[in-house]
Design an enzyme around this catalytic site. Structure first.
Site, PDB file in Angstrom:
ATOM      1  N   GLY A 114       0.781  -1.239   0.000  1.00  0.00           N
ATOM      2  CA  GLY A 114       0.000   0.000   0.000  1.00  0.00           C
ATOM      3  C   GLY A 114       0.809   1.283   0.000  1.00  0.00           C
ATOM      4  N   GLY A 115       2.122   1.199  -0.231  1.00  0.00           N
ATOM      5  CA  GLY A 115       2.945   2.417  -0.244  1.00  0.00           C
ATOM      6  C   GLY A 115       2.439   3.434  -1.260  1.00  0.00           C
ATOM      7  CE  LYS A 116       5.721   2.778  -5.829  1.00  0.00           C
ATOM      8  NZ  LYS A 116       6.385   1.959  -4.827  1.00  0.00           N
ATOM      9  NE  ARG A 139       2.349  -8.991  -1.836  1.00  0.00           N
ATOM     10  CZ  ARG A 139       3.378  -8.378  -1.257  1.00  0.00           C
ATOM     11  NH1 ARG A 139       4.053  -9.010  -0.334  1.00  0.00           N
ATOM     12  NH2 ARG A 139       3.742  -7.163  -1.604  1.00  0.00           N
ATOM     13  CG  ASP A 179       5.329  -0.295  -7.408  1.00  0.00           C
ATOM     14  OD1 ASP A 179       6.398  -0.094  -8.007  1.00  0.00           O
ATOM     15  OD2 ASP A 179       5.267  -0.488  -6.177  1.00  0.00           O
ATOM     16  CB  CYS A 232      12.213  -1.667  -6.484  1.00  0.00           C
ATOM     17  SG  CYS A 232      11.725  -3.328  -6.043  1.00  0.00           S
TER      18      CYS A 232
HETATM   19  N1  SAM Z   1       2.839  -0.890  -4.951  1.00  0.00           N
HETATM   20  C1  SAM Z   1       3.223  -1.575  -3.736  1.00  0.00           C
HETATM   21  C2  SAM Z   1       3.647  -0.553  -2.701  1.00  0.00           C
HETATM   22  O1  SAM Z   1       4.040   0.537  -3.078  1.00  0.00           O
HETATM   23  O2  SAM Z   1       3.565  -0.861  -1.507  1.00  0.00           O
HETATM   24  C3  SAM Z   1       4.278  -2.632  -3.991  1.00  0.00           C
HETATM   25  C4  SAM Z   1       3.907  -3.591  -5.064  1.00  0.00           C
HETATM   26  S1  SAM Z   1       5.023  -4.908  -5.268  1.00  0.00           S
HETATM   27  C5  SAM Z   1       6.364  -4.164  -6.033  1.00  0.00           C
HETATM   28  C6  SAM Z   1       4.263  -5.803  -6.551  1.00  0.00           C
HETATM   29  C7  SAM Z   1       2.956  -6.464  -6.196  1.00  0.00           C
HETATM   30  O3  SAM Z   1       2.479  -7.145  -7.367  1.00  0.00           O
HETATM   31  C8  SAM Z   1       3.061  -7.508  -5.108  1.00  0.00           C
HETATM   32  O4  SAM Z   1       2.205  -7.193  -4.038  1.00  0.00           O
HETATM   33  C9  SAM Z   1       2.638  -8.811  -5.786  1.00  0.00           C
HETATM   34  O5  SAM Z   1       1.867  -9.636  -4.970  1.00  0.00           O
HETATM   35  C10 SAM Z   1       1.824  -8.325  -6.979  1.00  0.00           C
HETATM   36  N2  SAM Z   1       1.788  -9.303  -8.093  1.00  0.00           N
HETATM   37  C11 SAM Z   1       2.456 -10.474  -8.200  1.00  0.00           C
HETATM   38  N3  SAM Z   1       2.127 -11.099  -9.341  1.00  0.00           N
HETATM   39  C12 SAM Z   1       1.231 -10.325  -9.967  1.00  0.00           C
HETATM   40  C13 SAM Z   1       0.516 -10.447 -11.194  1.00  0.00           C
HETATM   41  N4  SAM Z   1       0.687 -11.482 -11.998  1.00  0.00           N
HETATM   42  N5  SAM Z   1      -0.337  -9.453 -11.512  1.00  0.00           N
HETATM   43  C14 SAM Z   1      -0.497  -8.382 -10.709  1.00  0.00           C
HETATM   44  N6  SAM Z   1       0.161  -8.215  -9.552  1.00  0.00           N
HETATM   45  C15 SAM Z   1       1.024  -9.171  -9.181  1.00  0.00           C
END
Ligand code: SAM
Length: 444
Positions: A114-116, A139, A179, A232
């Site tokens: 949930g950061g963004k 999650r 993201d 990232c």
């Molecule tokens: N935006 C979040 C933040 O700022 O706190 C961080 C997101 S993290 C980099 C990427 C997220 O994409 C993860 O929570 C992950 O579970 C999710 N994810 C994994 N596979 C995915 C998929 N196939 N489609 C969409 N999201 C996916």
């Protein structure tokens, strides 16, 4: 000491050339840490009163480097009150690049933890909609908890595959942020597991998944809308090459130059994106901003939610608030949600939360939720107990203990810290029975 994978350092040497030595030296230094201030709860200027040493970050106006002890953050009442979010500063650049304006309709496709989402919600200033989607349902609970802690009222949380959202919500959003899940090269200093999990094959499989997510994300965006893609990681395959290929396949999109982030510019198609390396003062982020050609009026409203406010829910609100919030009530099973009146009435998109969970129906009574209190300012509640000047009583409350209160108070009572609601209890006979959620209680 971090042992960087050989194939990673080989590639970085090729990419960075003369800058490679400086990049490598950064891995002898500790990782950057930071916080973001949640302006829904506290103005930026009030950071002076917090007991942390901060320095402004160049990546977003609400983001700060944390110079004092990291461990104190989670235990701080400012954290419990939702005034701050722990976030390494370069991670704040992507949501800032989305350029959200109040009243717009925004999708965060990969939202947990949930950061963004919480940063975009602050930019919306409580107006419009932030739709936070997290495909992995386990999650999504931490995402909901952060949305509640930060007092966000205009959020829908869903757990759906990106293609499901694209089918159900085509061209629905003014702005979309992806993201993306990535190989996490920008996490190497912070998280040794990111180094262990890294391999060239992992990079390629991340890139395939990212391309699929982008195919769905772009279908959710209105003509004229803005799409921000971030990772990232540093691998060109997941960053600039992926976006260049996307632009080749989608001539209705172009890259909009991001020129206000002091970091490395990288070409994407005919435009430029930005990559933040440790030498730029962050752990690592890539951000590209794409615009879909066409015209649209941002923030045009959607079909209003079906108001289910009835005598019971109205008297429940009247019992708690002196100034009643201007919301519709939606009753789903035993849950009552306080939903902005211009919210969409959505189905089939894996929606877990819409608006604020106001309370639960328990037989003939309605029990309010922690989220309801976190979402509103102290002056809106009928009963309040202010613990700002009594830190030991505040600590006892955050540990889940019953505390003493004014004998005249009776019923549900907001607990206040530094002009923010931090939780609630039920008062009677000079005692406040604690309703601070068990999972959030402080251990010290
Ligand atoms: N935006 C979040 C933040 O700022 O706190 C961080 C997101 S993290 C980099 C990427 C997220 O994409 C993860 O929570 C992950 O579970 C999710 N994810 C994994 N596979 C995915 C998929 N196939 N489609 C969409 N999201 C996916």
């Amino acid at each position: 000491m971090i042992f960087l994978p050989e194939k990673f350092t080989e590639r970085m040497k090729n990419v960075l050339g003369g800058e490679f030595d400086a990049f490598l030296k950064c891995y002898d230094l500790p990782p950057q840490r930071g916080i973001r201030i949640n302006t829904l709860k506290m103005p930026l200027e009030k950071r002076e009163s917090m007991p942390f040493e901060l320095a402004p970050s160049p990546f977003a106006k609400d983001s700060f480097f944390l110079l004092s002890d990291d461990e104190k953050i989670g235990a701080s009442p400012y954290h419990h009150a939702g005034a701050i979010y722990s976030q390494e500063p370069s991670a704040s650049a992507a949501a800032a690049a989305l350029r959200t304006q109040p009243s717009e309709i925004i999708l965060d496709m990969c939202a947990a933890p949930g950061g963004k989402t919480t940063q975009i919600a602050a930019a919306l200033q409580g107006k419009g909609l932030i739709w936070a989607n997290e495909v992995i349902s386990s999650r999504a609970s931490v995402l909901i908890s952060n949305v509640e802690r930060m007092g966000i009222k205009n959020c829908i949380v869903s757990s759906a595959r990106p293609d499901t959202l694209a089918e159900n919500l085509p061209e629905y959003f003014d702005r979309v942020i992806v993201d993306a899940p990535c190989s996490g090269e920008g996490m190497f200093r912070k998280n040794p597991r990111a180094v262990e999990e890294w391999s060239p094959e992992h990079v390629s499989s991340c890139a395939r998944r990212q391309a699929q997510i982008m195919e769905s994300a772009c279908r959710c965006l209105r003509p004229g809308g803005t799409l921000v893609y971030s990772t990232c990681t540093f691998s060109p395959e997941e960053d600039e090459n992926l976006i260049s290929e996307f632009l080749e396949n989608h001539p209705d999109f172009y890259a909009d130059a991001i020129d206000d982030i002091p970091a490395h510019k990288v070409p994407v198609g005919a435009g430029v994106a930005v990559k933040i390396y440790p030498t730029d003062g962050g752990e690592g982020h890539f951000v590209a901003r794409l615009i879909r050609r066409g015209e649209c009026e941002y923030g045009t409203s959607f079909a209003a939610v079906n108001d289910r406010t009835n005598t019971e829910t109205r008297s429940f609100f009247d019992g708690i608030f002196s100034i009643s919030p201007d919301v519709a009530c939606k009753v789903i099973g035993e849950n009552i949600y306080a939903v902005p009146k211009d919210f969409p009435d959505v189905r089939g998109c894996g929606v877990l939360r819409a608006g604020v969970l106001a309370g639960k129906i328990k037989g003939k009574r309605i029990e309010p939720s922690h989220a309801l209190f976190m979402a509103y300012e102290p002056e809106m509640f009928k009963n309040t107990v202010d613990l700002t000047e009594t830190p030991s009583v505040l600590s006892a409350f955050l540990r889940g203990e019953e505390i003493a209160c004014d004998g005249k108070l009776k019923g549900y009572t907001a607990v206040v810290f530094d002009n923010m609601t931090i939780g609630f209890g039920k008062s009677s006979g000079g005692r406040l029975k604690n309703h601070y959620p068990k999972g959030l209680r402080s251990l010290n």
